[in-house]
Motif scaffolding. Structure first.
Motif, short mmCIF file in Angstrom:
data_model
loop_
_atom_site.label_atom_id
_atom_site.label_comp_id
_atom_site.label_asym_id
_atom_site.label_seq_id
_atom_site.Cartn_x
_atom_site.Cartn_y
_atom_site.Cartn_z
N LEU A 33 0.84 -1.19 0.00
CA LEU A 33 0.00 0.00 0.00
C LEU A 33 0.88 1.24 0.00
O LEU A 33 1.89 1.29 0.70
CB LEU A 33 -0.91 0.01 1.23
N GLY A 34 0.50 2.24 -0.80
CA GLY A 34 1.23 3.49 -0.84
C GLY A 34 0.48 4.56 -0.08
O GLY A 34 -0.76 4.61 -0.10
N TYR A 35 1.22 5.41 0.62
CA TYR A 35 0.64 6.48 1.43
C TYR A 35 1.27 7.81 1.04
O TYR A 35 2.49 7.90 0.87
CB TYR A 35 0.87 6.21 2.92
N GLU B 8 -6.02 5.36 4.70
CA GLU B 8 -5.18 6.39 4.12
C GLU B 8 -4.37 5.91 2.91
O GLU B 8 -3.56 6.66 2.37
CB GLU B 8 -4.23 6.96 5.18
N GLN B 9 -4.61 4.71 2.46
CA GLN B 9 -3.90 4.20 1.29
C GLN B 9 -4.33 4.99 0.05
O GLN B 9 -5.50 5.28 -0.15
CB GLN B 9 -4.19 2.71 1.08
N VAL B 10 -3.36 5.34 -0.78
CA VAL B 10 -3.67 6.05 -2.02
C VAL B 10 -3.41 5.15 -3.24
O VAL B 10 -3.87 5.45 -4.34
CB VAL B 10 -2.86 7.35 -2.16
N LEU B 11 -2.65 4.07 -3.04
CA LEU B 11 -2.44 3.13 -4.14
C LEU B 11 -2.19 1.73 -3.58
O LEU B 11 -1.83 1.55 -2.42
CB LEU B 11 -1.25 3.56 -5.02
N ARG B 12 -2.42 0.75 -4.45
CA ARG B 12 -2.20 -0.65 -4.13
C ARG B 12 -1.28 -1.22 -5.22
O ARG B 12 -1.54 -1.04 -6.40
CB ARG B 12 -3.51 -1.43 -4.10
N TYR B 13 -0.22 -1.93 -4.80
CA TYR B 13 0.76 -2.43 -5.76
C TYR B 13 1.02 -3.92 -5.54
O TYR B 13 1.31 -4.36 -4.43
CB TYR B 13 2.09 -1.68 -5.63
N VAL C 213 -0.71 -1.89 -10.61
CA VAL C 213 -1.00 -0.87 -9.60
C VAL C 213 -2.40 -0.32 -9.81
O VAL C 213 -2.92 -0.31 -10.94
CB VAL C 213 0.04 0.28 -9.67
N GLN C 214 -3.03 0.12 -8.72
CA GLN C 214 -4.31 0.81 -8.81
C GLN C 214 -4.34 1.96 -7.83
O GLN C 214 -3.73 1.90 -6.75
CB GLN C 214 -5.49 -0.14 -8.58
N LEU C 215 -5.05 3.02 -8.21
CA LEU C 215 -5.26 4.17 -7.34
C LEU C 215 -6.56 3.97 -6.57
O LEU C 215 -7.52 3.39 -7.09
CB LEU C 215 -5.34 5.46 -8.15
#
Length: 406
Positions: A22-24, A287-292, A345-347
């Motif tokens: 997860l990207g934050y 609060e995740q902004v993307l999933r990879y 990846v997805q937003l």
């Protein structure tokens, strides 16, 4: 609750850890100079820019704004490669909810001493790799016995941004090796790893990209979104709830003569189960902004739109799930080499909250999720040693519009 993901924790653990990173978004600077949410794009090589046509809205032909730039180096899977990903979106209101208003692009540079190319397989290898690709890409440990949160300020003595490009951003050699260099030479072991493992590269066929156009200057670009740095950690989920107790029945007619039924049945009949599953998954890490997860599976916002129907797993006549190597196997094949595309990846909706933080009160973006599928073998986009850019598949699931309003 079915999370459709492999767990690295046993049933006796209070949480489940998946293979998804997860990207934050972070306003504080990090060690990563490549990956970011919003802002303006940068390139693998400042002397080589993409064609300006790749970031133009297909609806109005105006220049788009950057949503995401991501360092996609995969040293265990694609050694000898540098690869970055980009997602752009048109900011004009008339273009919203229309195909082509959001686009994705991949850039790569393949070292001349990368492993010898071979014919790509028809299907990608299973989503769960024997080597943890995510850990090598982002430098994040997935161990449940020694968990370290890369965002913790109190314990992060050697805190490193999991999205950091170092040391792979400079993997390509600065000087050209001789033309007769043996690609199987042991010299490859002296280079930093950067992409191509079991999936090999084939000689690129004639390009299907549109004619090259100069990249627009800063004054020609649409207004950029705010710039955020990115941190990442493996997704952790709360333990699945205990089995539900038998629910009571209710009378839907206040007069007492109406139809009665179980609360659960009445509730589920009025909701989109796929969306509810999406919402529950987002709520676990809000609060995740993307999933990879390269070769993994996206979390669908809906299964009734075109993207949802394309990516929803098939079922047999008995209603059993038909297992495939990857959800990405349902995406259109790469238009350059014919290899199968895979999810990368997805937003997520919280990305909109961050990007439009300074525009509160305006009628903003209306997507539920943006899913990007890439060439499963990271095919060459230029001659060996050179930087190239090409469009990749993007599936946009738009926000559901309720009757009587948005």
């Amino acid at each position: 609750m079915d999370y459709d993901s492999d767990s690295s924790a046993g049933e006796d653990q209070p949480y489940t850890e998946t293979l998804t990173l997860l990207g934050y978004a972070s306003k504080e600077p990090t060690d990563d100079s490549t990956s970011h949410l919003g802002g303006t794009p940068t390139w693998l090589d400042s002397k080589t820019t993409p064609s300006g046509s790749l970031a133009k809205c297909k609806v109005c032909n105006d220049n788009c704004s950057l949503l995401l730039q991501l360092n996609g180096d995969l040293p265990s899977k694609f050694p000898g490669h540098e690869r970055w990903l980009y997602i752009f979106a048109c900011r004009r209101k008339p273009c919203r909810r229309k195909d082509g208003s959001i686009r994705a692009m991949r850039g790569n540079r393949i070292s001349k001493v990368a492993p010898t190319p071979s014919k790509p397989q028809s299907t990608p290898e299973p989503a769960k790799p024997s080597i943890n690709v995510g850990a090598q890409l982002f430098g994040v440990s997935s161990s449940t016995t020694q968990r370290t949160n890369p965002f913790a300020t109190s314990t992060a003595v050697n805190k490193a941004n999991p999205f950091a490009a170092t040391p792979f951003a400079t993997a390509a050699p600065t000087s050209k090796p001789s033309a007769n260099t043996d690609s199987t030479t042991s010299d490859i072991t002296t280079l930093p790893e950067t992409f191509a493992s079991k999936a090999r590269l084939s000689t690129p066929p004639p390009s299907h990209e549109p004619p090259h156009e100069p990249w627009p200057t800063l004054d020609q670009l649409s207004a950029p979104f705010p710039h955020y740095h990115l941190d990442a950690d493996y997704e952790t989920l709360s333990a699945p709830p205990t089995p539900k107790q038998s629910l009571p029945t209710i009378d839907t007619d206040s007069s007492g003569g109406g139809t009665s039924g179980r609360v659960e049945d009445l509730f589920e009949s009025s909701m989109d189960k796929t969306f509810q599953k999406f919402a529950d998954r987002m709520a676990q890490n809000p609060e995740q902004v993307l999933r990879y997860e390269f070769g993994g599976a996206p979390v669908l916002y809906s299964n009734t739109d075109a993207v949802g129907k394309l990516l929803t797993p098939s079922t047999s006549g008995e209603g059993k799930l038909v297992v495939t190597a990857s959800e990405g196997s349902r995406m259109p094949r790469c238009t350059r080499c014919g290899a199968q595309r895979v999810f990368e990846v997805q937003l997520t909706p919280h990305a909109i909250t961050e990007l439009e933080e300074e525009e509160m009160g305006v009628d903003g973006m209306e997507w539920g999720t943006v899913i990007v599928g890439v060439c499963g073998v990271d095919c060459a986009l230029a001659e060996e040693g050179n930087v190239g850019y090409g469009e990749e598949w993007v599936g946009v699931q738009w926000e559901e519009v309720q009757k009587g309003g948005r």
